[in-house]
Motif scaffolding. Sequence first.
Motif, mmCIF file in Angstrom:
data_model
loop_
_atom_site.group_PDB
_atom_site.id
_atom_site.type_symbol
_atom_site.label_atom_id
_atom_site.label_comp_id
_atom_site.label_asym_id
_atom_site.label_seq_id
_atom_site.Cartn_x
_atom_site.Cartn_y
_atom_site.Cartn_z
ATOM 1 N N ASN A 20 0.833 -1.204 0.000
ATOM 2 C CA ASN A 20 0.000 0.000 0.000
ATOM 3 C C ASN A 20 0.870 1.257 0.000
ATOM 4 O O ASN A 20 0.559 2.247 -0.683
ATOM 5 N N SER A 201 -4.569 10.558 3.608
ATOM 6 C CA SER A 201 -4.846 9.374 2.779
ATOM 7 C C SER A 201 -5.802 9.686 1.645
ATOM 8 O O SER A 201 -5.535 9.426 0.471
ATOM 9 N N SER A 202 -6.975 10.242 1.975
ATOM 10 C CA SER A 202 -7.961 10.546 0.941
ATOM 11 C C SER A 202 -7.502 11.686 0.059
ATOM 12 O O SER A 202 -7.820 11.733 -1.140
ATOM 13 N N ALA A 220 -4.930 4.731 4.853
ATOM 14 C CA ALA A 220 -4.805 3.983 3.597
ATOM 15 C C ALA A 220 -3.691 2.942 3.666
ATOM 16 O O ALA A 220 -3.786 1.879 3.039
ATOM 17 N N ASN A 225 -10.414 2.078 3.195
ATOM 18 C CA ASN A 225 -10.724 2.651 1.883
ATOM 19 C C ASN A 225 -10.655 4.178 1.923
ATOM 20 O O ASN A 225 -11.425 4.812 2.647
ATOM 21 N N PRO A 226 -9.759 4.805 1.148
ATOM 22 C CA PRO A 226 -9.669 6.267 1.145
ATOM 23 C C PRO A 226 -10.741 6.927 0.287
ATOM 24 O O PRO A 226 -10.856 8.158 0.277
ATOM 25 N N ASN A 232 -12.260 -0.255 -3.138
ATOM 26 C CA ASN A 232 -11.027 0.038 -2.414
ATOM 27 C C ASN A 232 -9.824 -0.341 -3.274
ATOM 28 O O ASN A 232 -9.656 -1.506 -3.628
#
Length: 363
Positions: A20, A201-202, A220, A225-226, A232
């Motif tokens: 990730n 993250s988002s 994230a 889930n961002p 995702n």
Amino acid sequence: MDASRAGARLTVDLGAIRANYRQLANMSRASCAAVMKADAYGLGMEQVAPALALEGCKVFFTAHLQEAIALRQLVPEHCLIYVLHGPPPGTARDFFQYDLTPVLNDPGQLQEWRALALKLGRELPAAIQFDTGMSRMGFAPSDLAALGSRSDWLAGVRPTLVMSHLACADEPDSPMNEAQRRRFNTLRELLPGVPASLANSSGVFLGPEYHYDLLRPGAALYGINPQPGRPNPLRQAVSLHARVVQVRTVRDGDVVGYGAHHVCAGERQIATVAVGYADGWQRSLSGRGQAAIDDVIVPVVGRVSMDSMGIDVTGIPAERVVPGAELELMGATLPVDEVAALAGTIGYEVLTRLGSRFHRRYV
């Protein structure tokens, strides 16, 4: 904790966390940091931080000073550690001793950091955070108005980062995102040439105009889930399997759990598993939560109690639900965001509440 003695098994996939991080880092020309707040979002900073350092992460963030002191022992000396809450009163020397960089959020913290710089006779590094509309942390407009008339307001401080935090990054259509970005661009002019950071993250997924010089993903990295409401794009990093304590046949009209809120309709098979709210499994999952047995979804029935809860396993082969067998509470079939939705909360809270009674396994 010995696996045979624990009521549940929590597995943390360090490879997924590293993957990730790679994915997020590859989305931008900016550098990528890692947020270690709340013991790496409940998954274990002692294991997660070295794994990310091996992946090439050189900048880390914690919320509290004590977290940062612990983190300093886990990552290479060259890694930069920022403390988001800044220096609590009387702790400036601790930052200097452990080579930690404070995020300065208000004039009081600035004054304390400048006082130490004066005593030491040297400039000290710091991040400067601006409040661009969240009203949580960072120099407020009134602070800046008072300081802006002084040409020496940062004397003794060497700004290494200018930053702010997005309030609505997980809502990509929110006008708040663009409003904060514009305010941030204006405030950055107070510190020309200093590297900048806005994307959490988002925020990484809002596009390159939000990336600046440093990304700051947290949730994230750990598989949350961002982009709520969309598939995702990240790998699940955690799974939780609960151990069956007993299985019994209950008759039509029998009740399950405290308060007699669940009344059985017909004969049912009820498995009691050894996870409850003392383990961080939220009581709001009473009558709403789910488990999975070989990809088959089965419901939580009755109230989640302190150390256990009931699962309706009617129709599942008897040999699959015997004392000692495991059921999935979170993982490939039930991702963290799905568990959070059932609990009426967010994935952040689910992960950071995970308790210490599980047998933890790192892969």
